[in-house]
Design a protein around this motif. Structure first.
Motif, PDB file in Angstrom:
ATOM      1  N   HIS A   2       1.997   2.982   8.560  1.00  0.00           N
ATOM      2  CA  HIS A   2       2.010   1.904   8.130  1.00  0.00           C
ATOM      3  C   HIS A   2       1.810   0.790   9.217  1.00  0.00           C
ATOM      4  O   HIS A   2       1.894   1.110  10.426  1.00  0.00           O
ATOM      5  CB  HIS A   2       3.044   1.562   7.062  1.00  0.00           C
ATOM      6  CG  HIS A   2       4.494   1.676   7.750  1.00  0.00           C
ATOM      7  ND1 HIS A   2       4.812   2.699   8.490  1.00  0.00           N
ATOM      8  CD2 HIS A   2       5.451   0.582   7.748  1.00  0.00           C
ATOM      9  CE1 HIS A   2       6.111   2.536   9.095  1.00  0.00           C
ATOM     10  NE2 HIS A   2       6.491   1.314   8.491  1.00  0.00           N
ATOM     11  N   HIS A  20       3.766  -1.987   9.887  1.00  0.00           N
ATOM     12  CA  HIS A  20       5.090  -2.613  10.443  1.00  0.00           C
ATOM     13  C   HIS A  20       4.778  -2.646  12.031  1.00  0.00           C
ATOM     14  O   HIS A  20       4.330  -1.691  12.512  1.00  0.00           O
ATOM     15  CB  HIS A  20       6.188  -1.938  10.031  1.00  0.00           C
ATOM     16  CG  HIS A  20       6.409  -2.278   8.364  1.00  0.00           C
ATOM     17  ND1 HIS A  20       7.621  -1.473   7.948  1.00  0.00           N
ATOM     18  CD2 HIS A  20       5.842  -3.096   7.710  1.00  0.00           C
ATOM     19  CE1 HIS A  20       7.422  -2.046   6.490  1.00  0.00           C
ATOM     20  NE2 HIS A  20       6.316  -2.780   6.533  1.00  0.00           N
ATOM     21  N   HIS A  41       5.275   0.055  14.506  1.00  0.00           N
ATOM     22  CA  HIS A  41       4.412   1.350  14.391  1.00  0.00           C
ATOM     23  C   HIS A  41       2.885   0.727  14.727  1.00  0.00           C
ATOM     24  O   HIS A  41       2.011   1.884  15.268  1.00  0.00           O
ATOM     25  CB  HIS A  41       4.171   1.733  12.880  1.00  0.00           C
ATOM     26  CG  HIS A  41       5.400   2.298  12.270  1.00  0.00           C
ATOM     27  ND1 HIS A  41       5.969   3.473  12.204  1.00  0.00           N
ATOM     28  CD2 HIS A  41       6.747   1.586  12.223  1.00  0.00           C
ATOM     29  CE1 HIS A  41       7.355   3.736  11.748  1.00  0.00           C
ATOM     30  NE2 HIS A  41       7.777   2.268  11.780  1.00  0.00           N
ATOM     31  N   HIS A  50       8.957   2.985   1.179  1.00  0.00           N
ATOM     32  CA  HIS A  50       9.509   2.081   2.163  1.00  0.00           C
ATOM     33  C   HIS A  50       8.523   0.855   2.186  1.00  0.00           C
ATOM     34  O   HIS A  50       8.817  -0.346   2.329  1.00  0.00           O
ATOM     35  CB  HIS A  50       9.306   2.967   3.722  1.00  0.00           C
ATOM     36  CG  HIS A  50       9.571   1.960   4.677  1.00  0.00           C
ATOM     37  ND1 HIS A  50      10.835   1.453   5.347  1.00  0.00           N
ATOM     38  CD2 HIS A  50       8.582   1.565   5.542  1.00  0.00           C
ATOM     39  CE1 HIS A  50      10.434   1.033   6.340  1.00  0.00           C
ATOM     40  NE2 HIS A  50       9.198   0.841   6.565  1.00  0.00           N
ATOM     41  N   ASP A  76       8.052   6.114   8.317  1.00  0.00           N
ATOM     42  CA  ASP A  76       9.626   5.472   7.976  1.00  0.00           C
ATOM     43  C   ASP A  76       9.908   6.094   6.472  1.00  0.00           C
ATOM     44  O   ASP A  76      11.206   5.914   6.269  1.00  0.00           O
ATOM     45  CB  ASP A  76       9.344   3.800   7.804  1.00  0.00           C
ATOM     46  CG  ASP A  76       9.587   3.450   9.157  1.00  0.00           C
ATOM     47  OD1 ASP A  76       9.944   4.291  10.161  1.00  0.00           O
ATOM     48  OD2 ASP A  76       9.511   1.998   9.421  1.00  0.00           O
TER      49      ASP A  76
HETATM   50 ZN   LIG Z   1       8.426   0.207   8.469  1.00  0.00          ZN
END
Ligand SMILES: [Zn+2]
Length: 300
Positions: free
Chosen positions: A65, A67, A70, A151, A168
């Protein structure tokens, strides 16, 4: 022969065991699952060099993802030549990260640059979108991408043989303890979708899990059922905590106290507690739960 999967420690904020990415060598370079943030690029470069690779040897970056911890370095990696793979909903934010950067800056303020570094856009020609259950062949191995909300809406978990890179949605699990925490960040946390995601992963013949925080664990059955138990526990805790309709600050304090009790019960040493807090700031989890409650649960 089983594909080699090498965990790399991105030494987030100078600490071990907090943020990982995974190196998958193939005949003409290597792929990465996750790439960390702009701020962890020096650690990534050093970790790759230790295995005999340069940044320009990375052919594929598979993001779970977008974020920052990451995917923050994805634009940089794309400019070194890698193709970047992402969920359709995450893709526009990699092409034009301004909104993502602005919302992270609201959270992190003047610590933004130190924590995360630069978040460059991914050039269109380097961006690859993955549909649910889509497969990608890399050298002599194959990754399957599963859309796994809970998440974040745009989350993907990747299966490689009996191993699942859980990003996550597979929780945060540090060191060798039979203990994990779930990162409940705003704004897309959804406990029901999270449960459905884990129930789906349980059907995929997975024996090993590799969460980004942190490392490879060979007890996938325990791991997935522990996530379901944690979801139940948090749901019950949240229902009881929200009865009094506390302000978010109070929910934060209560959540911190609850996690301290868990850490004491597990007798976690100081460095492991620290790694948990770096990988998964508890205040943010409380904010995520609060927002989820107000949006989905309060007037149900
Ligand atoms: Zn995350």
């Amino acid at each position: 022969m089983a594909t080699r999967v090498l965990p790399l420690d991105l030494q987030f904020q100078g600490h071990a065991d907090s943020i990982a990415c995974y190196l998958l060598p193939h005949h003409h370079g290597a792929a990465l699952v996750e790439c960390g943030a702009g701020a962890t690029l020096p650690a990534l470069t050093a970790a790759l060099a230790a295995h005999g690779y340069a940044l320009t040897d990375i052919t594929h970056v598979f993001l779970t993802h977008i974020h920052l911890d990451h995917a923050g370095a994805a634009g940089f990696m794309a400019r070194q030549g890698a193709q970047v793979f992402v969920h359709p909903v995450g893709a526009p934010h990699l092409l034009n990260p301004e909104k993502l950067i602005a919302s992270a800056t609201r959270i992190y303020g003047d610590r933004m640059q130190t924590l995360w570094g630069d978040f460059l856009s991914v050039p269109q020609e380097k961006l690859m979108i993955l549909q649910d259950a889509e497969q990608v062949d890399v050298g002599d191995f194959r990754l399957t991408a599963f859309h796994t909300p809970g998440h974040a809406e745009h989350h993907i978990a990747y299966q490689l043989d009996d191993l699942c890179f859980t990003g996550d949605v597979g929780g945060v699990r540090i060191s060798s303890y039979s203990y994990l925490r779930l990162p409940f960040v705003p704004p897309e946390l959804n406990l029901e979708k999270w449960r459905a995601t884990i129930e789906r992963l349980q059907t995929l013949n997975i024996c090993r899990v590799a969460p980004t925080h942190f490392g490879i664990f060979d007890d996938a059955d325990w791991h997935f059922s522990a996530i379901l138990r944690a979801l139940d526990a948090v749901n019950a805790w949240l229902e009881s905590a929200m009865l009094a309709d506390p302000p978010v600050e109070e929910l934060r304090a209560q959540f911190l106290a609850w996690m301290e009790v868990q850490a004491d019960e597990m007798a976690l040493p100081a460095d492991v507690r620290q790694a948990y807090l770096l990988a998964n700031p508890l205040g943010m989890s409380a904010d995520g739960m609060y927002r989820y409650w107000k949006k989905f649960r309060e007037n149900r």
